[in-house]
Design a protein around this motif. Structure first.
Motif, PDB file in Angstrom:
ATOM      1  N   LYS A   3       0.836  -1.173   0.000  1.00  0.00           N
ATOM      2  CA  LYS A   3       0.000   0.000   0.000  1.00  0.00           C
ATOM      3  C   LYS A   3       0.883   1.238   0.000  1.00  0.00           C
ATOM      4  O   LYS A   3       1.819   1.348   0.788  1.00  0.00           O
ATOM      5  CB  LYS A   3      -0.911   0.007   1.233  1.00  0.00           C
ATOM      6  CG  LYS A   3      -1.844   1.202   1.283  1.00  0.00           C
ATOM      7  CD  LYS A   3      -2.745   1.135   2.506  1.00  0.00           C
ATOM      8  CE  LYS A   3      -3.703   2.310   2.547  1.00  0.00           C
ATOM      9  NZ  LYS A   3      -4.586   2.246   3.743  1.00  0.00           N
ATOM     10  N   LEU A   4       0.583   2.163  -0.922  1.00  0.00           N
ATOM     11  CA  LEU A   4       1.354   3.390  -1.012  1.00  0.00           C
ATOM     12  C   LEU A   4       0.998   4.303   0.158  1.00  0.00           C
ATOM     13  O   LEU A   4      -0.161   4.656   0.356  1.00  0.00           O
ATOM     14  CB  LEU A   4       1.049   4.101  -2.339  1.00  0.00           C
ATOM     15  CG  LEU A   4       1.748   5.436  -2.568  1.00  0.00           C
ATOM     16  CD1 LEU A   4       3.256   5.254  -2.649  1.00  0.00           C
ATOM     17  CD2 LEU A   4       1.213   6.096  -3.837  1.00  0.00           C
ATOM     18  N   LEU A   5       1.993   4.656   0.948  1.00  0.00           N
ATOM     19  CA  LEU A   5       1.771   5.521   2.097  1.00  0.00           C
ATOM     20  C   LEU A   5       2.061   6.982   1.786  1.00  0.00           C
ATOM     21  O   LEU A   5       1.341   7.884   2.208  1.00  0.00           O
ATOM     22  CB  LEU A   5       2.648   5.067   3.268  1.00  0.00           C
ATOM     23  CG  LEU A   5       2.390   3.646   3.770  1.00  0.00           C
ATOM     24  CD1 LEU A   5       3.363   3.322   4.906  1.00  0.00           C
ATOM     25  CD2 LEU A   5       0.954   3.475   4.225  1.00  0.00           C
ATOM     26  N   LYS A   6       3.133   7.217   1.013  1.00  0.00           N
ATOM     27  CA  LYS A   6       3.515   8.585   0.708  1.00  0.00           C
ATOM     28  C   LYS A   6       4.305   8.604  -0.589  1.00  0.00           C
ATOM     29  O   LYS A   6       5.129   7.720  -0.836  1.00  0.00           O
ATOM     30  CB  LYS A   6       4.367   9.164   1.842  1.00  0.00           C
ATOM     31  CG  LYS A   6       4.763  10.621   1.633  1.00  0.00           C
ATOM     32  CD  LYS A   6       5.576  11.129   2.825  1.00  0.00           C
ATOM     33  CE  LYS A   6       5.959  12.575   2.639  1.00  0.00           C
ATOM     34  NZ  LYS A   6       6.757  13.070   3.789  1.00  0.00           N
ATOM     35  N   MET A   7       4.029   9.586  -1.440  1.00  0.00           N
ATOM     36  CA  MET A   7       4.764   9.733  -2.688  1.00  0.00           C
ATOM     37  C   MET A   7       5.729  10.904  -2.537  1.00  0.00           C
ATOM     38  O   MET A   7       5.304  12.060  -2.399  1.00  0.00           O
ATOM     39  CB  MET A   7       3.798   9.984  -3.856  1.00  0.00           C
ATOM     40  CG  MET A   7       4.493   9.964  -5.203  1.00  0.00           C
ATOM     41  SD  MET A   7       3.414  10.534  -6.541  1.00  0.00           S
ATOM     42  CE  MET A   7       1.947   9.567  -6.236  1.00  0.00           C
ATOM     43  N   ALA A  21     -13.544   7.486  -9.796  1.00  0.00           N
ATOM     44  CA  ALA A  21     -13.674   6.362  -8.868  1.00  0.00           C
ATOM     45  C   ALA A  21     -12.441   5.464  -8.872  1.00  0.00           C
ATOM     46  O   ALA A  21     -12.438   4.422  -8.224  1.00  0.00           O
ATOM     47  CB  ALA A  21     -14.920   5.530  -9.216  1.00  0.00           C
ATOM     48  N   PHE A  22     -11.395   5.863  -9.585  1.00  0.00           N
ATOM     49  CA  PHE A  22     -10.229   4.988  -9.765  1.00  0.00           C
ATOM     50  C   PHE A  22      -9.610   4.554  -8.441  1.00  0.00           C
ATOM     51  O   PHE A  22      -9.208   3.401  -8.278  1.00  0.00           O
ATOM     52  CB  PHE A  22      -9.177   5.691 -10.624  1.00  0.00           C
ATOM     53  CG  PHE A  22      -7.870   4.951 -10.709  1.00  0.00           C
ATOM     54  CD1 PHE A  22      -7.775   3.768 -11.419  1.00  0.00           C
ATOM     55  CD2 PHE A  22      -6.735   5.434 -10.068  1.00  0.00           C
ATOM     56  CE1 PHE A  22      -6.572   3.079 -11.495  1.00  0.00           C
ATOM     57  CE2 PHE A  22      -5.531   4.751 -10.136  1.00  0.00           C
ATOM     58  CZ  PHE A  22      -5.451   3.571 -10.853  1.00  0.00           C
ATOM     59  N   ASP A  23      -9.522   5.459  -7.475  1.00  0.00           N
ATOM     60  CA  ASP A  23      -8.846   5.118  -6.222  1.00  0.00           C
ATOM     61  C   ASP A  23      -9.674   4.190  -5.344  1.00  0.00           C
ATOM     62  O   ASP A  23      -9.170   3.624  -4.370  1.00  0.00           O
ATOM     63  CB  ASP A  23      -8.497   6.392  -5.449  1.00  0.00           C
ATOM     64  CG  ASP A  23      -9.724   7.209  -5.074  1.00  0.00           C
ATOM     65  OD1 ASP A  23     -10.780   7.041  -5.737  1.00  0.00           O
ATOM     66  OD2 ASP A  23      -9.640   8.014  -4.123  1.00  0.00           O
TER      67      ASP A  23
END
Length: 289
Positions: A3-7, A21-23
């Motif tokens: 899971k991506l936490l921070k970019m 609605a992609f996310d």
């Protein structure tokens, strides 16, 4: 699963998704990737699979061909039906869950599919149709399957129920055919099993024809595959007999070369083209399986 936490820094290949609605929705996975990068990724995936599973490490692959406009390109949809936070829900599962995400206008799908979905959702609410609860194996309406012929425009709707009948079926048929006249096939599938398999064994025709037409090599292939998972190559008006070489390794290709695909009635040009393809098989230019 990660899971991506921070970019910290966005890649140059990252793009903004075209669907709001992609996310949340699990129906698409690559909208955050620029389209040319998606095509390159798909070519790389095929190259890796050929090397890993087939031992074809030195195979030369052509680049994946893309669409001129990558919107409204999906001509089939399988919607689970159940209870959402606000009541009956008809949509796609969220990623890694069975939570149903509703979206009135999915930009990846043919617009006809979105319209059919909205009509069915309104029918469910208007007539208080029972929807399926997979935890209790209770409720009636389990899935809705939709396929639209890309060139013919004909649409097939399959309603899957946890029972033997569908209440207010006449109202559904009237609503669908009035709103979308190209709906030419509506079927009822019975699936009472405690399973994740979508379709049961018993299917009955509620309206129209038991198939829709898909143009292929200027011929007409009737599509009766309710699973809608079989990949069908549609020529869409292109005159390229070489397409048959790819089809010869598939069930649909066997239908073509064995004469189970028929030209449109009264179309002399399609009769000539079918005769040409049969001669190619007889002369050994194309291999039938």
């Amino acid at each position: 699963v990660c899971k991506l936490l921070k970019m910290r820094r966005a890649s140059q290949e990252r793009a903004g998704p075209f669907c709001p609605a992609f996310d949340r929705c699990g129906g698409c996975r690559l909208q955050h990737l620029r389209y040319d990068a998606q095509l390159a990724w798909k070519t790389g995936q095929l190259r890796e699979e050929l090397a890993r599973a087939g031992g074809f490490a030195q195979t030369t692959l052509r680049e994946t061909l893309g669409m001129a406009q990558p919107l409204h390109f999906r001509n089939k949809a399988i919607y689970p039906v159940g209870m959402g936070k606000g009541g009956a829900a008809l949509g796609f599962y969220a990623a890694h869950s069975h939570d149903i995400i509703e979206h009135d206008a999915c930009p990846a799908q043919f617009d006809e599919i979105n319209r059919i979905r909205r009509v069915i959702k309104a029918w469910i609410l208007a007539h208080d149709i029972s929807v399926y609860d997979e935890r209790r194996h209770a409720g009636l309406l389990r899935h809705v399957l939709i396929r639209v012929g890309a060139a013919s425009g004909e649409a097939m709707v399959v309603v899957v129920v946890n029972g033997a009948d569908l209440p207010r079926r006449a109202a559904l048929i009237d609503a669908l055919t009035a709103a979308i006249p190209r709906v030419t096939s509506i079927m009822l599938n019975e699936n009472r099993a405690v399973t994740n398999v979508i379709l049961g064994e018993n299917t009955t025709l509620m309206y129209g024809a038991p198939q829709i037409r898909v143009p292929l090599l200027h011929l007409v292939q009737p599509i009766r595959d309710l699973a809608l998972g079989a990949q069908v190559l549609e020529a869409e008006g292109q005159r390229d007999p070489r397409l048959l070489e790819g089809l010869a390794a598939s069930r649909l290709g066997a239908d073509v070369v064995e004469g189970r695909v028929h030209p449109v009635e009264g179309d002399a040009e399609q009769h000539r083209e079918l005769a040409f393809e049969r001669r190619r098989v007889e002369d050994g230019e194309v291999r039938a399986v």
